[in-house]
Motif scaffolding. Structure first.
Motif, PDB file in Angstrom:
ATOM      1  N   UNK A 196     -14.370  43.056  -7.080  1.00 39.39           N
ATOM      2  CA  UNK A 196     -13.625  41.868  -7.492  1.00 39.39           C
ATOM      3  C   UNK A 196     -12.372  41.678  -6.667  1.00 39.39           C
ATOM      4  N   UNK A 197     -11.677  42.766  -6.365  1.00 36.51           N
ATOM      5  CA  UNK A 197     -10.491  42.682  -5.513  1.00 36.51           C
ATOM      6  C   UNK A 197     -10.852  42.160  -4.137  1.00 36.51           C
ATOM      7  N   UNK A 198     -11.976  42.636  -3.589  1.00 34.81           N
ATOM      8  CA  UNK A 198     -12.438  42.132  -2.292  1.00 34.81           C
ATOM      9  C   UNK A 198     -12.736  40.640  -2.367  1.00 34.81           C
ATOM     10  N   UNK A 199     -13.423  40.214  -3.434  1.00 34.99           N
ATOM     11  CA  UNK A 199     -13.771  38.799  -3.575  1.00 34.99           C
ATOM     12  C   UNK A 199     -12.530  37.919  -3.600  1.00 34.99           C
ATOM     13  N   UNK A 200     -11.559  38.264  -4.427  1.00 31.78           N
ATOM     14  CA  UNK A 200     -10.394  37.399  -4.548  1.00 31.78           C
ATOM     15  C   UNK A 200      -9.432  37.543  -3.368  1.00 31.78           C
TER      16      UNK A 200
END
Length: 253
Positions: A196-200
């Motif tokens: 999720x951190x990578x996505x955002x």
């Protein structure tokens, strides 16, 4: 301890439910063909974003260090869900109503109410973590956001072309979040938070390039959408904070 993965997943839906901003194709028809208009737009967006972030950090600190508020929040779980519902309603209203996000002062009133509601929702989540983990997450979010913003300004890679890929990644991650909620494995939670951190992080670069525009960008956001642009950046940073807090909190527990 109650883990906020459900809140993070629900907050993640905010990003996906937004109406797309008005795009411009090419500089000849862009509102940014005038450099002064472009610079003014960027100043408005980042000034608004800075005020939002300062207000949010202040609210979070109140929940962390005001003992009476901390105890009341932990004893009343309904408060988190209420704030989450208010946040979703405000996002849908600002996404669907052009006048609400373009007409002054309605746009600033709506954005102010949203920022307060989002700050209260974040505050109701951070009470389940120790203060040190929250401060580490705040620092990591600030460092990552600054680094990615500088990267988005300097690079000639056009992330605005990757809108479809990011959309697929987002819905894949949402499906993975449902799996995590069923299996309830701490290692899966950590993996989900990292993805999720990578996505955002990618969304932050994407939205920054939409705001900056330029000859190396296929798409640009309309100059009239400075409130919506600030909202997008704010959500990217807040959701990144949610997920980094989850990673740090789970590893320290």
């Amino acid at each position: 301890m109650v883990h906020p993965e459900g809140a993070a997943a629900a907050a993640g839906d905010q990003q996906y439910g937004q109406a797309p901003p008005d795009y411009s194709y090419g500089l000849e028809d862009s509102g940014f063909s005038d450099a002064a208009i472009r610079r003014g737009f960027i100043r408005k967006v980042y000034l608004t974003l800075m005020i939002q972030l300062l207000a949010t950090v202040g609210i979070i600190c109140a929940f962390l260090y005001w003992d009476a508020l901390w105890q009341w929040t932990r004893a009343n779980n309904w408060f988190s869900y209420t704030m989450m519902a208010v946040v979703v309603v405000l996002i849908l209203a600002m996404s669907c109503c052009d006048n609400l996000r373009r007409q002054v002062p309605l746009n600033f009133i709506a954005l102010g109410l949203f920022t307060i509601a989002e700050g209260l929702m974040l505050g109701s989540v951070v009470v389940y973590f120790n203060a040190e983990a929250v401060l580490w997450a705040v620092g990591a979010t600030a460092l990552v956001s600054l680094s990615l913003s500088l990267f988005a300004v300097q690079t000639k890679w056009d992330f605005t072309r990757a809108n479809g890929s990011l959309w697929v990644f987002a819905w894949t991650l949402f499906s993975f979040a449902l799996l995590c909620a069923i299996l309830r494995s701490q290692y899966l939670y950590i993996l989900y938070a990292c993805l999720g951190t990578l996505l955002f992080s990618l969304y932050l670069v994407f939205d920054t390039q939409l705001i900056l525009g330029g000859k190396h960008r296929k798409y640009e956001v309309s100059p009239e959408e400075y409130v919506f642009a600030a909202l997008n950046l704010y959500l990217d940073i807040v959701l990144m904070f949610f997920l980094l807090l989850q990673v740090i909190g789970l590893q320290s527990s």
